[in-house]
Each structure stands twice: as C-alpha cells, then as structure tokens.
Scaffold this active site. Sequence first.
Site, PDB file in Angstrom:
ATOM      1  N   CYS A 105       0.810  -1.224   0.000  1.00 28.47           N
ATOM      2  CA  CYS A 105       0.000   0.000   0.000  1.00 28.47           C
ATOM      3  C   CYS A 105       0.843   1.273   0.000  1.00 28.47           C
ATOM      4  O   CYS A 105       0.619   2.172  -0.809  1.00 28.47           O
ATOM      5  CB  CYS A 105      -0.988  -0.014   1.164  1.00 28.47           C
ATOM      6  N   HIS A 128      -2.500   0.898   7.090  1.00 31.35           N
ATOM      7  CA  HIS A 128      -2.854   0.844   5.671  1.00 31.35           C
ATOM      8  C   HIS A 128      -3.049   2.260   5.153  1.00 31.35           C
ATOM      9  O   HIS A 128      -3.497   3.149   5.878  1.00 31.35           O
ATOM     10  CB  HIS A 128      -4.139   0.026   5.499  1.00 31.35           C
ATOM     11  N   HIS A 163      -6.077   1.350  -3.538  1.00 30.56           N
ATOM     12  CA  HIS A 163      -5.047   0.858  -2.630  1.00 30.56           C
ATOM     13  C   HIS A 163      -4.591  -0.525  -3.051  1.00 30.56           C
ATOM     14  O   HIS A 163      -5.285  -1.233  -3.782  1.00 30.56           O
ATOM     15  CB  HIS A 163      -5.561   0.847  -1.187  1.00 30.56           C
TER      16      HIS A 163
END
Length: 177
Positions: A64, A115, A127
Amino acid sequence: MERQRMLALVLVLILLIAPNVLLVAEELSAAQPTVRQKLASMARSFLGLPYRWGGMSERRGADCSGLVKMLFAKLYIELPRSSREQIHSGEEVPMAKLETGDLVFFSNGGNVPMHVGVYMGNHQFLHAEKNAGRVIITEMNEPWYARRFLTARRVIGPWQGIAALKASAERLDSVAN
C-alpha cells in the site's frame, strides 16, 4: 473632443473583446488536467497490479505505501516510504472535505496507520490490498474500512500545477548536479 471619441471607441472595443478573451482563457484552463485529475488517471492504470509486501515495482507489484510513493513520485512529489511516515506529510483533512488525491489512512486501533490509499472521489479509494492480492478501488463506507478509518492528509495543494511540479523537479536536479 476627438480624444474623447477615441477613448470611448477603445472602451467599447475592450468591453466587446474582454468577455471572449476570458472565455477562451477559461476553456484553455479547463482543458488542461489538474494534478489531482492526472493522479487519479495514473492511479487507475495501476488497477490489478499484484500486491507485494515491501514492493514498489510497476511490474512485480507493490504494497500500500509503496504504491502511494510510486504514484506521487510520478508527479514529482516526494513522500516517505512507509504509511507510518506518510501520515506526517501534508496537512490533515476532515473526511467531509476529501478531494481526489488525498491520502487516507486506516488503523486497527490507536494512532499508528496500518494501511494507506489514495482517495479517488465519490467515496472511493485506490489501494494495494493484501487480501485481494492486487491494487483495487474500495468504497470508503465498506464496514471493515469505515471502522478503521484513522485520518486523511492532503499533500497536493492548490498551488501545485503540473508545470510547477516539473519546474520544481528540474530545479532540484540542477542543484543536485
């Protein structure tokens, strides 16, 4: 008297021409993509890229934060490598004020992001998701992400156009050499 007529004629000409000039200028600026539009378009080209922990490759895959770093680097915006560092970039933005290109961070609890993704507009973000195994677009209100939303950061300001970013990168290159 003749001078007054000339001034009046010039004034009338200006009033007739000015709206057309402004209209052309508006059309030209509308035709050029903004940095945010360019980022979103480029980000979509990464859809399906494999998830790869620790990766930052357009061919082999990315995680990510690697994906975020790669995307912004293409626009000459340098970001740190990890989401833990990226969360300190730019300025905080409330969820209600999100704009395309803003970074969105998620956490399992506490203030440490686990994240990161790029907000794409329409309550969606792009993402690299480990469970999906690839780069995807997800709804911000999907329950897992909605419960874990931590914060958002804006690293693209209104002052940053494509030309300004390229010029900035060229100046950095010349200073480095």
